[in-house]
Design an enzyme around this catalytic site. Structure first.
Site, short mmCIF file in Angstrom:
data_model
loop_
_atom_site.label_atom_id
_atom_site.label_comp_id
_atom_site.label_asym_id
_atom_site.label_seq_id
_atom_site.Cartn_x
_atom_site.Cartn_y
_atom_site.Cartn_z
N LYS A 1 6.44 -1.90 2.03
CA LYS A 1 5.22 -1.30 2.61
C LYS A 1 4.08 -2.29 2.46
O LYS A 1 3.19 -2.16 1.62
CB LYS A 1 4.92 0.06 1.96
CG LYS A 1 4.14 0.99 2.90
CD LYS A 1 4.25 2.43 2.49
CE LYS A 1 3.28 3.34 3.21
NZ LYS A 1 3.38 3.36 4.67
N TYR B 1 0.82 -1.21 0.00
CA TYR B 1 0.00 0.00 0.00
C TYR B 1 0.86 1.26 0.00
O TYR B 1 2.08 1.19 0.18
CB TYR B 1 -0.96 0.01 1.20
CG TYR B 1 -0.31 0.37 2.52
CD1 TYR B 1 0.51 -0.52 3.19
CD2 TYR B 1 -0.51 1.63 3.10
CE1 TYR B 1 1.11 -0.18 4.39
CE2 TYR B 1 0.09 1.98 4.31
CZ TYR B 1 0.89 1.06 4.95
OH TYR B 1 1.50 1.40 6.14
N GLU C 1 12.21 2.59 14.12
CA GLU C 1 11.29 3.63 13.61
C GLU C 1 10.01 3.60 14.43
O GLU C 1 9.83 2.73 15.28
CB GLU C 1 10.99 3.40 12.13
CG GLU C 1 10.31 2.08 11.85
CD GLU C 1 9.95 1.86 10.38
OE1 GLU C 1 9.96 2.83 9.60
OE2 GLU C 1 9.64 0.71 10.03
N LEU D 1 11.18 1.48 7.06
CA LEU D 1 10.63 1.92 5.78
C LEU D 1 11.40 3.16 5.33
O LEU D 1 11.65 4.06 6.14
CB LEU D 1 9.15 2.26 5.95
CG LEU D 1 8.43 2.64 4.66
CD1 LEU D 1 8.23 1.41 3.78
CD2 LEU D 1 7.09 3.30 4.95
N ARG E 1 -8.31 -20.05 -1.07
CA ARG E 1 -7.25 -19.89 -0.08
C ARG E 1 -6.20 -21.01 -0.14
O ARG E 1 -6.52 -22.18 0.01
CB ARG E 1 -7.86 -19.83 1.32
CG ARG E 1 -6.84 -19.47 2.39
CD ARG E 1 -7.47 -19.32 3.76
NE ARG E 1 -6.47 -18.90 4.74
CZ ARG E 1 -5.63 -19.73 5.33
NH1 ARG E 1 -5.68 -21.02 5.08
NH2 ARG E 1 -4.74 -19.28 6.19
N HIS F 1 -1.71 -20.91 0.56
CA HIS F 1 -0.62 -19.97 0.83
C HIS F 1 0.22 -19.64 -0.40
O HIS F 1 0.57 -18.48 -0.62
CB HIS F 1 0.30 -20.51 1.93
CG HIS F 1 -0.31 -20.47 3.29
ND1 HIS F 1 -1.43 -21.19 3.62
CD2 HIS F 1 0.06 -19.80 4.41
CE1 HIS F 1 -1.74 -20.97 4.89
NE2 HIS F 1 -0.85 -20.12 5.39
N1 PDD Z 1 2.93 5.33 7.42
N2 PDD Z 1 7.60 3.94 8.89
C1 PDD Z 1 6.43 3.30 8.95
C2 PDD Z 1 6.37 1.99 9.67
C3 PDD Z 1 5.28 3.85 8.37
O1 PDD Z 1 4.11 3.21 8.43
C4 PDD Z 1 5.37 5.12 7.73
C5 PDD Z 1 4.19 5.78 7.08
C6 PDD Z 1 6.61 5.76 7.71
C7 PDD Z 1 6.80 7.11 7.04
O2 PDD Z 1 6.74 6.96 5.64
P1 PDD Z 1 6.23 8.14 4.71
O3 PDD Z 1 7.02 9.32 5.07
O4 PDD Z 1 6.52 7.65 3.35
O5 PDD Z 1 4.76 8.35 4.99
C8 PDD Z 1 7.71 5.14 8.29
C9 PDD Z 1 1.78 5.72 6.65
C10 PDD Z 1 1.54 7.17 6.62
C11 PDD Z 1 0.60 4.93 7.14
O6 PDD Z 1 0.75 3.72 7.27
O7 PDD Z 1 -0.48 5.48 7.35
#
Ligand code: PDD
Length: 283
Positions: free
Chosen positions: A146, A32, A178, A202, A99, A101
């Site tokens: 992501k 996403y 993070e 990320l 379903r 895996h």
């Molecule tokens: N989240 N690290 C994680 C685990 C995140 O879920 C996000 C962003 C970031 C920052 O990434 P960016 O600057 O590209 O938004 C870092 C989004 C906003 C969310 O899941 O809603």
């Protein structure tokens, strides 16, 4: 009626029907993005789209559109919903199949959806800062993707919520990785520290903009891991994300960071970030 993208069609959001056999629903088998919209314009859309394709490659999912076509589809969605300030949520899963895996056959089409959400900018958080807690990072070892699998992040954020805090600062052992949904930074003696880009975090798009802002304000950056103890000793701590932008962290667990007010470098980064947004609106 509010519109959403369902595969390559714009449909009324109330008409959306998703299969119980969608692999996103059953396995979290998908990826996403969240893209911010300021004054009707998408911010850093190219970077978000690039990251989506990278995530797709990493999980061996083939997105059935070119990047340009996807960009145009998102542009049309923002126009259709007359979104002014808020964000786009988009996700793509490995599609619908009984379903099992292992991957479905190559003829299974991915499921793509995107919708918009009106949201005010969190200016009070920017101005006054937020509190955070430390939470052990229990996620998998590919946090650079992501992925829709956000259970570790969800559990961390819930702990923060129950502690009346805005964010959970995750750590593997003593090392800060993070936030539950953000990147984390510390500033000490005029130097910015943040975890390097690797599989533990990320590669935030806002982080990329923060790096540009640091260059602009001539703040040296050290992309090296730092510990929980070092975090508590920082002059300034802040987080960044698409929706939170640049948010100062003024308290972690029971420790107030310095004066308990957003620091001067964080303020400068916020201002430089604001200029980036203004540049977007001038184009
Ligand atoms: N989240 N690290 C994680 C685990 C995140 O879920 C996000 C962003 C970031 C920052 O990434 P960016 O600057 O590209 O938004 C870092 C989004 C906003 C969310 O899941 O809603």
């Amino acid at each position: 009626m509010t519109k959403m993208l369902y595969n390559d069609s714009l449909i009324d959001i109330n008409d959306a029907k998703l299969s119980i056999n969608d692999r996103g629903f059953q396995f979290g088998d998908g990826i996403y993005e969240v893209i911010k919209v300021y004054d009707g314009s998408m911010f850093t859309a190219t970077e978000h789209i690039d990251r989506l394709y990278r995530s797709a490659d990493e999980i061996r999912l083939v997105i059935p559109y070119t990047k340009d076509v996807l960009h145009k589809m998102l542009y049309d969605l923002v126009e259709a919903n007359e979104l002014v300030t808020g964000h786009i949520y988009l996700q793509i899963t490995r599609g619908v199949a009984p379903r099992n895996h292992a991957f479905p056959t190559e003829f299974t089409m991915p499921t793509f959806i995107a919708y918009t959400q009106e949201a005010k900018r969190p200016i009070n958080n920017h101005r006054f800062g937020v509190s955070a807690i430390f939470v052990e990072d229990i996620r998998w070892l590919r946090c650079d993707i992501k992925s829709l699998n956000l259970l570790g992040n969800v559990l961390a954020k819930q702990k923060a919520h129950e502690a009346h805090c805005y964010e959970a600062i995750q750590h593997r052992g003593e090392i800060i990785t993070e936030g539950a949904s953000s990147n984390i930074y510390g500033i000490k003696d005029g130097v910015l520290y943040t975890h390097p880009i690797n599989n533990y975090i990320l590669n935030g798009i806002t982080r990329q903009v923060v790096m540009e802002c640091c260059k602009k304000i001539k703040l040296p950056v050290v992309e090296e891991p730092f510990t929980k103890e070092q975090a508590l000793q920082m002059d300034e701590v802040f987080l960044s994300s698409t929706t939170s932008e640049i948010t100062p962290i003024i308290k972690i667990d029971d420790t107030i960071i310095q004066s308990g007010e957003p620091g001067k470098y964080t303020r400068k980064i916020q201002l430089a970030f604001e200029e980036k947004i203004q540049q977007l609106l001038l184009v």
